[in-house]
Design a protein around this motif. Sequence first.
Motif, mmCIF file in Angstrom:
data_model
loop_
_atom_site.group_PDB
_atom_site.id
_atom_site.type_symbol
_atom_site.label_atom_id
_atom_site.label_comp_id
_atom_site.label_asym_id
_atom_site.label_seq_id
_atom_site.Cartn_x
_atom_site.Cartn_y
_atom_site.Cartn_z
ATOM 1 N N VAL A 184 -24.636 45.002 12.866
ATOM 2 C CA VAL A 184 -23.186 45.164 12.683
ATOM 3 C C VAL A 184 -22.743 46.487 13.310
ATOM 4 O O VAL A 184 -23.352 47.534 13.077
ATOM 5 N N LEU A 185 -21.684 46.402 14.100
ATOM 6 C CA LEU A 185 -21.054 47.584 14.680
ATOM 7 C C LEU A 185 -19.718 47.792 13.975
ATOM 8 O O LEU A 185 -18.856 46.897 13.992
ATOM 9 N N ILE A 186 -19.555 48.940 13.333
ATOM 10 C CA ILE A 186 -18.263 49.289 12.730
ATOM 11 C C ILE A 186 -17.458 49.999 13.815
ATOM 12 O O ILE A 186 -17.888 51.048 14.323
ATOM 13 N N VAL A 187 -16.327 49.418 14.185
ATOM 14 C CA VAL A 187 -15.600 49.949 15.341
ATOM 15 C C VAL A 187 -14.191 50.393 14.953
ATOM 16 O O VAL A 187 -13.598 49.877 14.014
ATOM 17 N N ASP A 188 -13.683 51.361 15.692
ATOM 18 C CA ASP A 188 -12.337 51.919 15.518
ATOM 19 C C ASP A 188 -12.235 52.691 14.208
ATOM 20 O O ASP A 188 -12.179 53.911 14.217
ATOM 21 N N ARG A 189 -12.198 52.000 13.088
ATOM 22 C CA ARG A 189 -12.056 52.652 11.792
ATOM 23 C C ARG A 189 -13.401 52.701 11.061
ATOM 24 O O ARG A 189 -14.329 51.998 11.438
ATOM 25 N N ALA A 190 -13.443 53.484 10.000
ATOM 26 C CA ALA A 190 -14.694 53.679 9.263
ATOM 27 C C ALA A 190 -14.734 52.841 7.986
ATOM 28 O O ALA A 190 -13.701 52.373 7.507
ATOM 29 N N VAL A 191 -15.941 52.644 7.463
ATOM 30 C CA VAL A 191 -16.103 52.018 6.147
ATOM 31 C C VAL A 191 -16.652 53.040 5.170
ATOM 32 O O VAL A 191 -17.379 53.960 5.557
ATOM 33 N N ASP A 192 -16.306 52.840 3.918
ATOM 34 C CA ASP A 192 -16.813 53.690 2.862
ATOM 35 C C ASP A 192 -18.038 52.988 2.273
ATOM 36 O O ASP A 192 -17.983 52.412 1.201
ATOM 37 N N ALA A 193 -19.119 52.982 3.038
ATOM 38 C CA ALA A 193 -20.345 52.291 2.606
ATOM 39 C C ALA A 193 -21.544 53.088 3.098
ATOM 40 O O ALA A 193 -21.426 53.870 4.051
ATOM 41 N N ASP A 194 -22.676 52.878 2.454
ATOM 42 C CA ASP A 194 -23.887 53.571 2.879
ATOM 43 C C ASP A 194 -24.198 53.207 4.330
ATOM 44 O O ASP A 194 -24.172 52.023 4.701
ATOM 45 N N GLU A 195 -24.499 54.205 5.148
ATOM 46 C CA GLU A 195 -24.666 53.928 6.583
ATOM 47 C C GLU A 195 -25.920 53.105 6.890
ATOM 48 O O GLU A 195 -26.043 52.562 7.984
ATOM 49 N N SER A 196 -26.800 52.970 5.915
ATOM 50 C CA SER A 196 -27.975 52.115 6.136
ATOM 51 C C SER A 196 -27.570 50.634 6.201
ATOM 52 O O SER A 196 -28.353 49.786 6.637
ATOM 53 N N LEU A 197 -26.342 50.327 5.776
ATOM 54 C CA LEU A 197 -25.898 48.930 5.730
ATOM 55 C C LEU A 197 -25.346 48.416 7.062
ATOM 56 O O LEU A 197 -25.030 47.248 7.193
ATOM 57 N N TYR A 198 -25.180 49.314 8.036
ATOM 58 C CA TYR A 198 -24.729 48.852 9.356
ATOM 59 C C TYR A 198 -25.555 49.548 10.435
ATOM 60 O O TYR A 198 -26.210 50.569 10.187
ATOM 61 N N THR A 199 -25.471 48.991 11.641
ATOM 62 C CA THR A 199 -26.319 49.506 12.713
ATOM 63 C C THR A 199 -25.741 50.757 13.338
ATOM 64 O O THR A 199 -26.444 51.740 13.587
ATOM 65 N N THR A 200 -24.447 50.713 13.611
ATOM 66 C CA THR A 200 -23.822 51.860 14.270
ATOM 67 C C THR A 200 -22.322 51.843 14.007
ATOM 68 O O THR A 200 -21.767 50.813 13.605
ATOM 69 N N ALA A 201 -21.700 52.971 14.226
ATOM 70 C CA ALA A 201 -20.235 53.063 14.102
ATOM 71 C C ALA A 201 -19.709 53.827 15.306
ATOM 72 O O ALA A 201 -20.374 54.713 15.829
#
Length: 369
Positions: free
Chosen positions: A155-172
């Motif tokens: 999962v790529l978090i793009v543009d905006r951020a999530v309030d979640a542990d960064e281990s839960l996605y691949t990159t932002a």
Amino acid sequence: MKKKIALLLVSAMTVSGLVACGNSAAEEAPAAATEEAAPAEEEAAPAEEEASAEEEASAEEAAPAADGELIKVGFAQVGHESDWRAANTKNYQDTFSEANGYELSFVDCDNDHAVQIETVRGFIEQELDYICIAPIQSAGWDTVLQEAQDAGIDVLIVDRAVDADESLYTTALGCDMVAEGEAAGNWLAEYLNGEDAKILVIEGSVGASATLGRTEGFNNIVAQNSNWEVLDSQSGDFTQAGGQEVMESFIKSYSDFNVVVCQNDNEAYGAMDAMDAAGITYGVDGDVIIISFDATHDGLQYTLDGKITCNVECNPLQAGFAEEVIKKLVAGETVDKWTLVEDEAFVAPGIESAYAVTMSQEVLDGRAY
Ligand code: AHR
């Protein structure tokens, strides 16, 4: 699927990086998530004969679909609320095209968090190779991100951020929204040079990291200026109609203000309409300083015209960064956890600033969005 593709990777096509696109204010109404998510049928494989000629290209330049399979990318987009969003959508659609080796499942989530969560679930069920999420709001992502991780999908978090542990996605990846807010505040302090400020803020969508970050950054500078007062701060939902509505309500409640901060260009257009109707002057020759964010083509035209005094950029051309990440993942390389998309600020002609570029026709002509 993507692990197989990584092993089979050979080069055959030129893959585009950043793709420039024009400004597009009008967006079509969003289709239902399930309709828009329906992937296109598999396309013909790229020309085999080109493959041998280009086999020596580096893995980074290699086309991901050289084995004949398109890489399946899902994009859960925020919606179609602004010119910035239209440019961002077009940039993703241009970059993740079939010609470039991708099958893009694009969903306009119409600013609805629940729709966006279900869209991502749909992508997981469809076993897409990669999922890009531009989060409508920063909270509420843990469960579905865990589901994607359990399914082995990056999962790529793009543009905006999530309030979640960064281990839960691949990159932002994206712009630094706090820094954007601070840039606006620092410019205002420089411009006012000690004068008082009575400030009205038209915020973006509630709970969006773009809103939270710009608000935090600007307030950091407000706290350093004891003669500044934020009179009110309301959401205009990043839309022109929202900006106009909030400004009309501010005008009814406040007669003494000299700064309006609009957290995107479309809100600024609405705020200007409201002030025009009320006979309030703004801009370098007026009574009210307008600060905006995004610096889209039209926003910069208003800046060049001296109507918006400062416009802090948020670069929507981010798909090339996402593609670079995906190419690395396809090649089995490690990727950075965070990629910053850099931006700058612009001020109206005649203003010199340590924090911003002075607008000119040349700057406007060079604008790709
Ligand atoms: O997340 C980026 C913000 O979202 C842009 O400033 C705004 O125009 C958009 O809707």
